[in-house]
Design a protein around this motif. Structure first.
Motif, short mmCIF file in Angstrom:
data_model
loop_
_atom_site.label_atom_id
_atom_site.label_comp_id
_atom_site.label_asym_id
_atom_site.label_seq_id
_atom_site.Cartn_x
_atom_site.Cartn_y
_atom_site.Cartn_z
N LEU A 79 0.83 -1.21 0.00
CA LEU A 79 0.00 0.00 0.00
C LEU A 79 0.86 1.26 0.00
O LEU A 79 0.66 2.16 -0.82
N MET A 80 1.82 1.30 0.94
CA MET A 80 2.63 2.52 1.06
C MET A 80 3.53 2.71 -0.15
O MET A 80 3.77 3.84 -0.59
N TYR A 81 4.00 1.62 -0.69
CA TYR A 81 4.82 1.70 -1.91
C TYR A 81 3.99 2.36 -3.02
O TYR A 81 4.44 3.28 -3.72
N THR A 82 2.75 1.90 -3.14
CA THR A 82 1.87 2.42 -4.19
C THR A 82 1.52 3.88 -3.94
O THR A 82 1.57 4.71 -4.85
N TYR A 83 1.17 4.21 -2.69
CA TYR A 83 0.84 5.60 -2.38
C TYR A 83 2.03 6.52 -2.64
O TYR A 83 1.89 7.61 -3.21
N ASP A 84 3.20 6.07 -2.18
CA ASP A 84 4.40 6.89 -2.32
C ASP A 84 4.64 7.20 -3.81
O ASP A 84 4.90 8.34 -4.20
N LYS A 85 4.50 6.16 -4.62
CA LYS A 85 4.74 6.30 -6.05
C LYS A 85 3.67 7.21 -6.69
O LYS A 85 3.99 8.13 -7.43
N MET A 86 2.41 6.94 -6.38
CA MET A 86 1.34 7.69 -7.06
C MET A 86 1.24 9.14 -6.57
O MET A 86 1.03 10.04 -7.37
N GLY A 88 3.69 10.75 -5.42
CA GLY A 88 4.94 11.32 -5.93
C GLY A 88 4.76 11.88 -7.34
O GLY A 88 5.36 12.89 -7.70
N GLU A 89 3.90 11.25 -8.11
CA GLU A 89 3.66 11.73 -9.48
C GLU A 89 3.08 13.14 -9.48
O GLU A 89 3.20 13.87 -10.44
N TYR A 90 2.38 13.48 -8.39
CA TYR A 90 1.79 14.82 -8.30
C TYR A 90 2.59 15.70 -7.33
O TYR A 90 2.08 16.67 -6.80
N ASN A 91 3.83 15.27 -7.07
CA ASN A 91 4.73 16.07 -6.24
C ASN A 91 4.36 16.14 -4.77
O ASN A 91 4.64 17.13 -4.11
N HIS A 92 3.68 15.12 -4.29
CA HIS A 92 3.33 15.11 -2.87
C HIS A 92 4.10 14.04 -2.12
O HIS A 92 4.39 12.97 -2.66
N THR A 93 4.44 14.37 -0.88
CA THR A 93 5.21 13.47 -0.03
C THR A 93 4.28 12.84 0.98
O THR A 93 3.44 13.53 1.57
N VAL A 94 4.41 11.55 1.17
CA VAL A 94 3.55 10.89 2.15
C VAL A 94 4.38 10.42 3.35
O VAL A 94 5.58 10.21 3.24
N GLY A 95 3.71 10.28 4.49
CA GLY A 95 4.34 9.75 5.69
C GLY A 95 3.45 8.66 6.27
O GLY A 95 2.23 8.85 6.37
N GLN A 96 4.03 7.54 6.61
CA GLN A 96 3.24 6.45 7.18
C GLN A 96 3.12 6.59 8.69
O GLN A 96 4.12 6.76 9.38
N VAL A 97 1.89 6.54 9.20
CA VAL A 97 1.66 6.62 10.64
C VAL A 97 0.84 5.39 11.05
O VAL A 97 -0.31 5.24 10.64
N LEU A 98 1.43 4.51 11.84
CA LEU A 98 0.73 3.31 12.30
C LEU A 98 0.48 3.42 13.79
O LEU A 98 1.41 3.69 14.55
N VAL A 99 -0.76 3.23 14.20
CA VAL A 99 -1.09 3.38 15.63
C VAL A 99 -1.90 2.18 16.14
O VAL A 99 -2.57 1.49 15.37
N THR A 100 -1.85 2.00 17.44
CA THR A 100 -2.73 1.04 18.10
C THR A 100 -3.57 1.82 19.12
O THR A 100 -3.28 2.99 19.39
#
Ligand code: GLU
Length: 258
Positions: A79-86, A88-100
């Protein structure tokens, strides 16, 4: 304006568990555009277990905990690989936040979570949140991402929670059993009748149904955040929502004190 968008497994993946590339691509494009317009966004994304199931070629959603957690580990990565790539195509940076659940319940950890979220948004990055399924067990689990979406909206003081699903919104009775069921456009206050109408709608790939969405709308509403449940098959519906058009079901919030 600060908005939390929650997207479910049934929007992100096909019934095979493999990614629905068209949906994910459209979602990333629309969210990037909305971010460009100046709206602060956080994305709560399900799909780890469902996509992991597909990637590990498991025939159905795992029922035992170790396999579920293994599937989540694999799927979250994809999922994160795909989000990062997609994104990224629009020049946006993503950060993964995992919580319990304990990260939200315990004060210091919750403060850390909020600080990280706010800093990510100040830095122009898009936080993508999921439950940390690889370590969450029955006793400590938030359990569904509708609730997680509301918890995140509360924590970061969002004005709007948008829950994208594979249904149009809340109906006055279960639409699977009642062809004459009518979509409710506006819910001013959630009552037992709404829960009765929501009973029995469950998603095959994800965990939630309409009941968890109503509970999420209640949590968000109690904290001054409106909720809209809408069909995420075409993510450009997000433009209509933000332009105030009538789509899906809108749940009013209690007035904020500040
Ligand atoms: N955290 C789960 C996942 O990523 C989703 C929970 C839900 O479907 O609400 O697979």
């Amino acid at each position: 304006m600060r908005v939390v968008v929650k997207v479910g497994t049934s929007t992100l993946a096909h019934s095979t568990g493999l990614l629905n590339i068209r949906h994910v691509e459209n979602l990333c494009k629309v969210l990037s555009d909305i971010k460009n317009s100046g709206i602060e966004l956080a994305l709560v994304s399900s799909g780890a277990i469902g996509v992991g199931q597909g990637k590990l070629s498991l025939k159905e959603r795992p029922s035992d905990l170790p396999t579920t957690q293994a599937a989540a580990a694999v799927g979250q990565c994809e999922l994160m690989y795909t989000y990062d790539k997609m994104f990224g195509e629009y020049n946006h940076t993503v950060g993964q936040v995992l919580v319990t659940a304990s990260d939200i319940e315990e004060e210091t950890r919750r403060d850390n979570f909020i600080n990280t979220m706010v800093r990510l948004m100040q830095l122009g990055a898009l936080p993508i949140i999921n439950e940390n399924d690889t370590v969450a067990t029955d006793e400590i689990v938030i359990g569904d991402n509708d609730t997680l979406g509301a918890v995140v909206a509360k924590a970061i003081g969002a004005e709007l929670l948008i829950i994208l699903s594979d249904v149009e919104g809340l109906y006055d009775k279960n639409p699977n059993r009642n062809p004459d069921a009518k979509l409710l456009h506006l819910v001013e206050e959630i009552t037992q009748e709404h829960y009765d109408a929501a009973e029995g709608s469950v998603s095959k790939l994800g965990t939630g149904g309409m009941v968890t969405k109503l509970k999420a709308a209640e949590i968000a509403g109690a904290n001054g955040c409106e909720t809209i449940i809408a069909n995420g098959n075409d993510p450009s519906i997000l433009y209509d929502i933000l332009e105030g058009k009538q789509v899906g079901t809108r749940f009013l919030a209690k007035k904020r004190n500040n």
